[in-house]
Design an enzyme around this catalytic site. Structure first.
Site, PDB file in Angstrom:
ATOM      1  CD  GLN A 155      -3.258  -4.842   6.247  1.00 24.17           C
ATOM      2  OE1 GLN A 155      -3.122  -3.881   5.497  1.00 24.17           O
ATOM      3  NE2 GLN A 155      -3.932  -5.925   5.875  1.00 24.17           N
ATOM      4  CE  LYS A 184      -3.710  -2.723   1.898  1.00 21.91           C
ATOM      5  NZ  LYS A 184      -4.456  -3.258   3.040  1.00 21.91           N
ATOM      6  CG  ASP A 223      -9.210  -0.123   3.829  1.00 20.93           C
ATOM      7  OD1 ASP A 223      -9.185  -0.365   2.607  1.00 20.93           O
ATOM      8  OD2 ASP A 223      -8.900  -0.970   4.683  1.00 20.93           O
TER       9      ASP A 223
END
Ligand code: NAP
Length: 284
Positions: A99, A55, A122
């Site tokens: 994450q 990422k 996200d």
């Protein structure tokens, strides 16, 4: 007739070029400022570390910046929540990625929901999910939003089609079903307690495999000319759907690898560029 390959890798590469231009224009307009994605990695799981690195690399490729936050495996819920609040309050940060998964002593849902809606690039918060479902402004969960972008890029009109989503996780199956519903598909969601899974899939015009078991969905459950979306990726280069026998007889399919996977990271940076533009240009 051969099937249409929904090539996520090439769409992601093409989109990166466009995003690089947008970031460069943004720097010009905002005195050199660029969108910044904060990535939070808790613990030392090697797969998670690799995803976070990928990422960060994607940010670099388009000229965006990333701020890496690494916390020890012993981090508490409160420590992680405070880290997120600090990033919410940091005006230089435009997007926050936590994450998944975090170590088990942490209340992951509580920490996801601590992310400010404006920085939830996200698409992991309950608020963002609710707003997306109600067709209000919110960033979509990255994997299903990436799948929707892929369907749109190939002009696949899904209105009125029967979509069967196999899997109901918070980051994939559930938001996928809502996005397909919002695009006017008729949606069935299947899961581990579903009875007659094979029959449901046999009636699908679109099948989304989001199960996490290699080649769990069999080719002969899928009808001719269906649209096949495989979110899985397992050792040996297979997904959640038995794809090989399908590639001559379905309308379209996502290859594994190179279909859904590249679109997930691409959607994360796409949404972070949007958040950066909104913060630096619109909100000032
Ligand atoms: P997950 O949280 O483990 O969810 C799996 C879902 O599959 C659950 O809803 C589960 O049902 C359902 N399921 C399990 N066994 C089943 C069965 N026998 N019959 C029907 N449904 C069954 O997984 P996830 O995070 O959603 O990920 C799903 C897949 O997508 C994985 O292969 C993962 O690697 C992949 N993925 C890819 C990306 C990407 O960027 N490419 C991102 C995320 C995920 P219950 O709810 O009843 O347990």
């Amino acid at each position: 007739m051969s099937s249409l390959i929904l090539d996520g890798k090439s769409l992601a590469q093409k989109t990166e070029q466009e995003l690089a231009e947008r970031v460069s224009a943004l720097r010009t307009a905002a005195n050199g400022a660029a969108p910044i994605l904060a990535t939070i990695l808790v613990g030392d799981d090697p797969a998670s570390a690799t995803y976070v690195k990928m990422k960060g690399n994607a940010c670099e490729r388009i000229g965006m910046e990333s701020l890496r936050v690494e916390l020890p495996a012993s981090t508490s819920t409160e420590q992680l929540r405070q880290t997120i609040i600090d990033l919410n309050n940091n005006a230089d940060v435009h997007g926050i990625l936590l994450q998944h998964p975090v170590p088990e002593q942490i209340d992951e849902r509580l920490c996801f929901d601590a992310i400010d809606l404006k920085k939830d690039v996200d698409g992991v918060t309950c608020l963002g999910f609710g707003r997306m479902s109600m067709q209000e402004a919110a960033y979509g969960s990255a994997t299903p939003q990436g799948i929707m972008r892929l369907l749109q890029a190939y002009d696949l009109n899904i209105e009125g089609l029967h979509a069967v989503v196999v899997g109901r996780s918070a980051i994939l199956g559930k938001p996928m079903a809502m996005m397909l519903l919002n695009a006017n598909a008729t949606v069935t969601i299947c899961h581990s307690r579903t009875r007659g899974l094979e029959q449901h899939i046999k009636s699908a015009d679109i099948v989304v495999g989001a199960v996490g078991i290699p080649e769990f969905i069999k080719a002969d459950w899928i009808k001719d000319q269906a649209i096949v979306i495989d979110a899985g990726y397992h050792p040996g280069g297979v997904g959640d759907i038995e794809l090989a026998p399908l590639i001559q007889r379905v309308k379209a399919y996502t290859p594994v690898p190179g279909g859904v996977g590249p679109m997930t990271i691409n959607t994360l940076i796409y949404q972070c560029v949007e958040a950066g533009e909104k913060s630096l240009l619109v909100d000032g």
